[in-house]
Design an enzyme around this catalytic site. Structure first.
Site, PDB file in Angstrom:
ATOM      1  N   LYS A 122       7.943  75.084 -10.232  1.00 44.98           N
ATOM      2  CA  LYS A 122       6.872  74.427  -9.496  1.00 44.98           C
ATOM      3  C   LYS A 122       5.621  74.264 -10.360  1.00 44.98           C
ATOM      4  O   LYS A 122       5.312  75.114 -11.207  1.00 44.98           O
ATOM      5  CB  LYS A 122       6.570  75.254  -8.243  1.00 44.98           C
ATOM      6  N   SER A 162       4.465  73.191   0.254  1.00 46.05           N
ATOM      7  CA  SER A 162       4.084  72.540  -0.982  1.00 46.05           C
ATOM      8  C   SER A 162       5.197  72.445  -2.017  1.00 46.05           C
ATOM      9  O   SER A 162       5.033  71.780  -3.041  1.00 46.05           O
ATOM     10  CB  SER A 162       2.888  73.266  -1.593  1.00 46.05           C
ATOM     11  N   SER A 180       5.548  77.246   2.480  1.00 47.64           N
ATOM     12  CA  SER A 180       5.742  76.285   1.395  1.00 47.64           C
ATOM     13  C   SER A 180       7.089  76.353   0.706  1.00 47.64           C
ATOM     14  O   SER A 180       7.418  75.469  -0.084  1.00 47.64           O
ATOM     15  CB  SER A 180       4.629  76.442   0.349  1.00 47.64           C
TER      16      SER A 180
END
Length: 488
Positions: A100, A175, A199
């Site tokens: 990420k 996210s 997330s």
């Protein structure tokens, strides 16, 4: 690191004759096993995933940065190691994964979706990335995020929008949206994610994959580019794997949890317990105060409950202890910390959506002074005690991930009333994060063409208990995959 867990549900040695034809369709446990057996080379594995990325990523935009030269060198070194010293191969040897954009990878910018951070190059790997490399993983790309990794919708001014492979008008989640899409569609075998309000679990839900939020402190969280982490991040934020199966999630978890003394919050907690495989009592929560659980999600919850019951689990309906108060505590702590800098940083961006989303979140949260912030921390302890009592009676809680079906883009950009309703619908994600509990999202098939899933929650550091129960549901459900996605 703990020894390899060999539960009956963990398939690590599937025959090559039973594997799908394309390597990129293989699960991570199969790639690792076939690489160790020298049935396929790390270079061949990487080439297959690069071809898959080239085929569909221009449309989906899940992976937004690649260093292919570095990945090829890593694969060549991995193959050389297998020839010279195969006993040194790690548990993820040759397995392609994504990381990420909000954690540090040495020599790459940790942009976190913010143009202001485009030149914030990490001097060294974060803890979790170092652990993944030590386990032999090949980091093949960085997955997209919303700015600051602070929306349930993945798009930003630097890289644009990440599309959901099931339907382009529905959020890809956030996210960790890029991570979930890259796994769901076969652009990587595993993905790294983070979770402070859902997330990991929400993107897994809307893309139809498995997402494991670990207990805060389980995975070391040091990042060289981050100068300070407020209490909310220390106590509520967690990292974990996103995968296409519970077995793959376990493999990723094992690689992530190695010690790193740079992280003061890492906990040397054992991973395995004697009763990890036991069928236990399960609290089924299909009604959530303050919101309405959609009929499709209720159906999925009962289907998951029936699968667990068939395996010997005892299912009883229950009520979540003060879930609205848990959300209020999350807002009082996290949004107070957001007001210390994130809001002004969002206001400085040329991105009206992140400004609107962050302000909407802030407007829904109580404004507290230092005393109110301190009292929220104290109240969190009281609420956690009540959930401890629930988990003492029911070692697993089965509840929604979100009380709504996957949302259309921009569902967080409407009125304050609409934002409050969205937060209430996401309360099973927020409340469990507020209390620092681990949770796993498990896919339950499609409803009207949209993924549906359920969440399992357990006590701190009982991730294997969650993975065992998830595998029971997984064996019952099965049959859902975005691997057939084709661009255009």
């Amino acid at each position: 690191m703990s020894t390899m867990y060999n539960g009956p549900w963990l398939q690590t040695e599937r025959s090559s004759s039973t594997l799908p034809g394309e390597i990129w369709r293989w699960e991570a446990v199969d790639i690792a096993a076939q690489v160790r057996a020298r049935s396929v080379s790390c270079v061949e594995v990487l080439k297959a995933f690069h071809e898959r990325i080239d085929s569909i990523n221009p449309r989906l935009n899940a992976i937004v940065h690649e260093d292919r030269e570095r990945a090829i060198k890593t694969a060549n070194r991995a193959d050389a190691l297998l020839r010279s010293a195969p006993h040194q191969a790690g548990i993820l040897h040759g397995v392609p994964l994504t990381v990420k954009l909000n954690v540090d990878v040495a020599g790459e910018a940790t942009t976190n979706g913010n143009p202001a951070y485009a030149e914030r190059v990490a001097p060294e790997d974060s803890s979790v990335v170092a652990n993944l490399r030590s386990a032999g993983a090949n980091i093949i790309g960085r997955s997209n995020v919303p700015p600051f990794s602070f929306r349930w919708f993945t798009e930003n001014p630097l890289y644009g929008r990440t599309l959901n492979p099931w339907r382009a008008d529905i959020t890809s989640g956030g996210s960790s949206g890029g991570a979930a899409v890259s796994v769901a569609t076969g652009m990587c075998a595993l993905a790294h994610g983070t979770d402070i309000a859902g997330s990991i679990r929400y993107p897994a839900y809307v893309n139809g994959v498995v997402g494991l939020r670990t207990t805060p402190g389980r995975v070391p969280a040091y990042h060289p580019t981050v100068s300070q982490r407020f209490f909310g991040l220390q106590s509520m934020s967690a990292q974990g794997p996103i995968a296409r199966s519970a077995a793959d999630a376990l493999l990723g978890l094992r690689a992530m949890i190695a010690a790193d003394t740079r992280d003061a919050t890492w906990v040397d907690a054992r991973l395995e317990h004697p009763d990890d495989l036991s069928a236990v009592k399960v609290a089924l929560i299909d009604e959530v105060p303050g919101t309405t659980v959609s009929p499709e999600i209720k159906t999925a919850l009962w289907e998951a409950a029936n699968a667990l019951a068939a395996a010997g689990y005892i299912i009883e309906r229950a009520h979540p202890p003060e879930i609205e108060q848990c959300v209020d505590v999350w807002q009082s702590i996290v949004m107070t910390e957001v007001r210390l800098g994130m809001i002004s940083a969002a206001d400085s961006m040329e991105d009206p959506d992140i400004k609107r989303s962050v302000h909407n979140m802030a407007d829904c949260a109580p404004i507290v002074d230092l005393g109110g912030y301190a009292r929220a921390i104290a109240r969190r302890d009281d609420l956690r005690r009540k959930w401890n009592e629930l988990l003492g009676r029911y070692p697993i809680v089965l509840l929604p991930i979100s009380c709504r079906l996957p949302q259309p883009w921009g569902a967080d950009l409407g009125t304050i009333e609409e934002m409050r309703a969205l937060i209430a619908a996401q309360s099973p994600l927020i409340a469990t994060a507020a209390l620092g509990l681990p949770g796993i999202g498990v896919p339950m098939g499609l409803s009207g063409g949209l993924p549906v899933g359920v969440q399992l929650v357990a006590d701190s550091f009982r991730e294997l208990r969650l993975l065992t129960a998830a595998s029971v549901i997984e064996r019952h459900k099965g049959g859902m995959s975005a691997l057939d996605y084709r661009a255009g």
